[in-house]
Write an enzyme that holds these catalytic residues in place. Structure first.
Site: not given
Lengths: 453, 453, 453, 453
Positions: A319, A128, A280, A288, A286
């Protein structure tokens, strides 16, 4: 707990899905198993199979807090499954308050009944949460589909620019796939909402003729369905559910692939918001795409886990010996991976920073070449396809070689000029005018979404 | 055809599924692609988008016999997909009768439209054959469930004898799993009955505003559904179908595992009929369970193929680069493997030679020990569980060590004798009287089957 | 630690490999990363790249105890990898004693350098434990090969009895496969003993010209090899190691398959000792092959994990986006699964209770039929193969149908009697005399083992 | 051949590896099996075990041309393996010239001996072709490493630009990984060059005491090694070889991933030559990276096939039932996929069209930001790391927001200006001066290559 856990998610991939992890945790597993034992005692007592006092004592003892996970784990290792030491511990605990009640713990059941049913309960709870994340992702994709219905961007096939699309159309594609993934998952969760209850060999013989009635009552009490017969070594419902999880992870992965590609430095059409992108310290520019990376990570991991569930299907007689046990860690792992992937995709879609201006700029880089098809469709009926395409190919070659606008070269070709004047050519090369059914497709996807959200 | 085929099934695994192989063959693929091109021309002509004469010429040329598979394969290798050389060949062929019609071949479509839609058509045909085999297997399992409802045999958990079941109950378990596999496959086939039609970038821009209408007509003409929008890089329908095939293969594998174990020399409770079992010229007694081996082979192969379909999901933007192409061989291979597995299981169930007498003899080998639970359920309420189980364990130990019948040892235990007399003990140790809900479970499974066959 | 761990091995599969789990734990990962940082500072200080005092301060702070796993995990989730928050935490800690030293933490390195190298260190430690278990298993198999060189038992092909083997030969086969698995694993561990050190883009540019020298020193200090160049997105060494682990798990699984089949109630030729077998309170006779089940479980799980490592190989440019991150959990999981499987197989072989008398009894059940080949090889040169086999097949049929000893029926066939007298037939049907090269094969396998243990 | 082939590679993925396909074809399989039978007869005749005349007759009949593949396939389906009908057909054929010789066909061998040994022979042949392609790819990569040692391009991590690399360094990384893949494959091929010869149960009992000697002779005659004992159900050599193939495919996939990304319209730094790139009639500008797509396709398919080989390892007793048979199609398929992937990568590397000018232009787009690290390494020792990075981050922000060159903003910062003058800053931001160990790494990789080519 017992020294053998290697998994505290120090690497952070699962940090965003702590709720799903909790639903799948060993603590939740323990409680779910105790819930099954308590419910079994209740329904058996209601039918007069065991004493009412016993049922009360059992229910009173069925709280996970009272048990040592470390001792249970050690016991499970020795016995081959967790139910054996847990039932023993539950009996011991019941005996401290009502010795005669201990006899009726786990009455008529087998270990796998309890382990499987508890797993089913955990899967429903975790599932859910994931369908909720898929709905979040759908809402975000639907938002982009609406908002960016006319935000033109390059279509890209083979990673090469092709005729234009809109971000709205791309989002509508994401939306529709997310809805399908969610519906499939909902259907599979419903299909797998099945009580396991068969006793030692699947006949419920220990309950004489009462077995089916107890099964029905037990299912009802636990909010599950009572299947026609036990399914100890018929695992298809769980495998189908696993596949639905895997497909959801793959769906998130497809969206993440698109987003990661769009966020490349050289493309830069969409990216995570600054607060969510990985930075970074030595490269301050940057951004990312951390969310896309997580979703791609999860899409990379899901297939092997689904394959293991499939590979474990041919289980022995009444089983399984190896197959059943393989599911124990693999299915929760798959659910967690799916949760991390879908939630990352949802967050990425919700937070997406779109640079529509850059989309247009990237599209314009080729000076109209990706719109050649528009011209071709107009020329072909007049010139014939072969001649039309030869003219276009030559014009494209010339435009690229000489660095001239495609429209200029086309307009300068006498064969083309006989069919299309400069203005007509420019209209044909205008990306915003060559979107075909994109608006209709977006509308259909949104209508489908609205019917079902 | 073109020198690169390595696969003539010399090893024989697929010999029984020649019809499925034909539906999935390259010849069928070629014809399906041509069917798509012809249908496209028809519906476009009906809407006045292309000349009626062109549609006629295209349909006339759309017969696989007229094309060289070797040349097409070479062209596909160079171009990156099969549609490019096929469309070129179709154009050339049309041009021989109606040069102007050649312009209208493949009008407004992209390669993937034709390749995907043809695949969908092939999958529908092959899938129907497999659901037919599953129905055959269901009928055979239902027969065993009815005929052997009271054929007592050992239940086996961990490959150790456990309380008894009946072959009818075992068969009912097979039956129910086969029905679920078939229904899941039917639903997935229906879900995947989706036209692919989007043009170069998925906008159908080449058709101006006519795209959605042409798509609807085309779907209707081909017996497919028109989805809300194209799905070039959203492969979930095919992956869900792949999972349904994989689950069917795993279901057949589970049955085969049981049959292979039952046919062991030391068990010998059921086997293939002499004409179907693999023989050995140097071991004339052998009845190798060839059908079970084929089904287990296929169940071993399916998971990796399903995993590949899942792994290929994160496809790039508007056209996959590696992921889509990975499906080309993998999906048909998976279908073929599933067909071989399910048909082998069906044949094994249909031909199964049952040795009920041997079942009973195997069950009697342990002198009643597997029925200890029956005694335990009666002793526990009286003696308390702990004492009852201690008495039983000691009796079992003694019976094994001294080679005495379990009933004798039990009757000689004074604590037990206070509760149960010798006759009662013998009745409890009678396997045929300890089957619990087995008859009810069989009945439920058969009722479910009868509702749906 | 941070609420998201779902894995405490409550199910007990990993209880026996707590040492391997510890080597792979997040605690060990953290310490290994700190070890890398400390070693880096040391070697850079020795070369005068950073101040000696800084190196001292860094080493002093490089103890895992000082760090909060929960905070690091949260930081990793935000940053996209664990090194970023760990380096920040290390810097903060260093700064408390020597603020200027904080500047030199992680000097010239990139996150992946530290994460990969730490992983390599962990893999070496865990790998050694597994090769130790394989050696244990080899010793046990060698013991059986020696002790049971002449313990005759049924050969079994297609799960049908075939000409006899000895338990010694079977054990020699296990032994040789275990040795190969161990050698392969040793070689792959050596191959993967590679430092990762390349800095932000793999050029070590931040270290100017000192990069290669620092790399060599760092590798030496950590007991690793310095590869020719960094391998951030070239993961083949780890994948080859993963495959070696997977093959070890499969090897253990093959042995477990044999043992599980031998321990079946109806076969009962070998089983776990009572103290190790899983019991059942309601079925006191049961001896569940728990160790074999664990090994089969692990053999079922390993393939999907190896596949994921392979699937993650095509990583992007200088740093993977999804592929690298997929390895983080998958490779340790695979190692743990392999450890559990190989150790379970080792324990099963060490504790194996062999029933040689039952082996012989099972073999005698078919009254000599599996030895038909011995007779055939003698008859064929005289009667011609076709006639010889026809005679044997007819005799086998008759023996089975009439329940007569095979020798009697053979001796009564005049065609056969012309070639072989009753005594010769009985000698040919004696299993102990039809073992061919079994003794030689055992000897060769033991000699190979002795050379290398 | 027999109507069940679905695989004529109409889709073209395998067109470039027709030689490998031929080595793996059913025709080659048939001939290899006949070669084994002939060699067996030869060595048995040389040892006086069978008549010399029989060996001659057998060898004379051992040519694939004389056999009907369709009949053999049908026979294999019925018997459960191909050797049974093939041996029967060979016997029948021998009998036409020398009836008494027919008796000695397949003397002392079992079906699996012939099937496995033939497979080994085919794998050696196919494997050599693939190592040849890997050498081609190595040579091409080495060429780029040399030629482009100083061709500066953006490093890319997380698909974001990072400090610069050179195409030479990137090529050196490809080179080293290709060499490792090739060496691993060579070693695994050598390891798997093992005769299979054990007779019905693996004892060679039918040959009395001659088994080991015949095995040695047979191995020598076929160019194989004689292992210490048969390995019918110990498949690790083949699985290790499969893994080596899979790693080679993954290695090719990594290179292809890089090339596909480099060839994007927006990056355009490297692409296939015009004659090899996939074109589009309606988009004349497109250069689809067909070779990279093939290699990525193959890298997507290999993991599932390797996983199946691993999953098939736990084979039963002396002959597998499902596991062995699963290998039959899967291993050749894996080899073919690997061949197609490695050859496509080799061709892509050989034909690569490099645009060094565009590389430089892409790198310059960010105005020096990716070189921030170079400045940071100089500022940190003076200002302290924290202050240095704050200054850089602020400068980066300002440069981006105001669209100014990074160098200008840096030079304007008084804190920075105290340490570095404008000229120093510009030098630090010059990509060609910030390559660190790249030249040394290239040299090492080339030296390693030169030692081994």
């Amino acid at each position: 707990v017992n020294g053998v856990s290697t998994r505290t998610d120090l690497l952070g991939l699962m940090a965003a899905v702590a709720d799903v992890a909790a639903a799948l945790s060993d603590r939740a597993r323990l409680q779910a198993m105790l819930d099954v034992e308590a419910a079994l005692a209740d329904v058996e007592s209601a039918r007069g199979i065991i004493p009412a006092a016993a049922a009360g004592a059992i229910r009173a003892a069925a709280h996970a807090d009272g048990y040592s996970m470390a001792e249970l784990a050690a016991g499970a290792a020795a016995a081959g499954n967790l139910a054996i030491p847990l039932v023993a511990a539950l009996r011991a605990r019941v005996a401290t308050t009502d010795p005669s009640a201990a006899t009726y713990v786990h009455w008529g059941a087998t270990s796998q009944d309890v382990i499987d049913t508890a797993l089913v309960l955990q899967l429903q709870a975790a599932g859910r949460l994931i369908t909720g994340d898929l709905r979040r992702a759908e809402a975000a994709a639907a938002g982009h589909a609406r908002r960016h219905a006319t935000t033109v961007m390059a279509g890209r096939t083979w990673l090469q620019q092709a005729p234009p699309v809109t971000l709205g159309l791309k989002s509508a594609g994401w939306l529709a796939s997310l809805s399908r993934a969610r519906r499939r998952l909902e259907a599979s969760l419903e299909d797998a909402r099945a009580l396991q209850f068969g006793g030692a060999s699947g006949t419920l013989a220990a309950l004489g003729g009462d077995g089916p009635a107890v099964a029905r009552d037990l299912a009802a009490k636990l909010g599950l369905q009572a299947p026609p017969l036990p399914w100890h070594t018929h695992r298809d419902r769980l495998v189908a559910l696993a596949a639905a999880f895997g497909i959801a992870a793959g769906t998130a992965g497809k969206i993440a692939r698109d987003l990661a590609l769009l966020s490349q430095t050289e493309v830069a059409e969409a990216c995570d918001p600054p607060e969510a992108a990985g930075g970074s310290s030595t490269m301050p520019h940057k951004r990312n795409p951390v969310r896309a990376a997580i979703a791609l990570t999860c899409a990379t991991r899901a297939p092997g886990l689904v394959a293991t569930m499939l590979a474990a299907m041919p289980q022995e007689h009444e089983r399984g010996l190896g197959g059943w046990q393989a599911e124990w860690d693999v299915l929760p792992e798959l659910v967690l991976v799916t949760a991390a992937g879908t939630r990352a995709a949802a967050a990425a879609l919700e937070g997406l920073v779109v640079d529509a201006e850059r989309m247009r700029r990237n599209l314009d880089r080729l000076g109209g070449l990706p719109m050649a098809e528009a011209v071709a469709m107009r020329l072909a009926p007049v010139l014939g396809r072969a001649e039309a395409h030869a003219a276009l190919a030559e014009a494209a070659r010339k435009a690229t070689a000489e660095g001239r606008p495609f429209a200029d070269v086309l307009a300068a070709d006498p064969a083309i000029a006989r069919v299309l004047d400069r203005q007509a050519i420019e209209r044909l090369l205008s990306p915003g005018d060559y979107l075909g059914a994109a608006p209709a497709f977006i509308e259909e996807a949104l209508a489908d979404y609205d019917r079902d959200r």
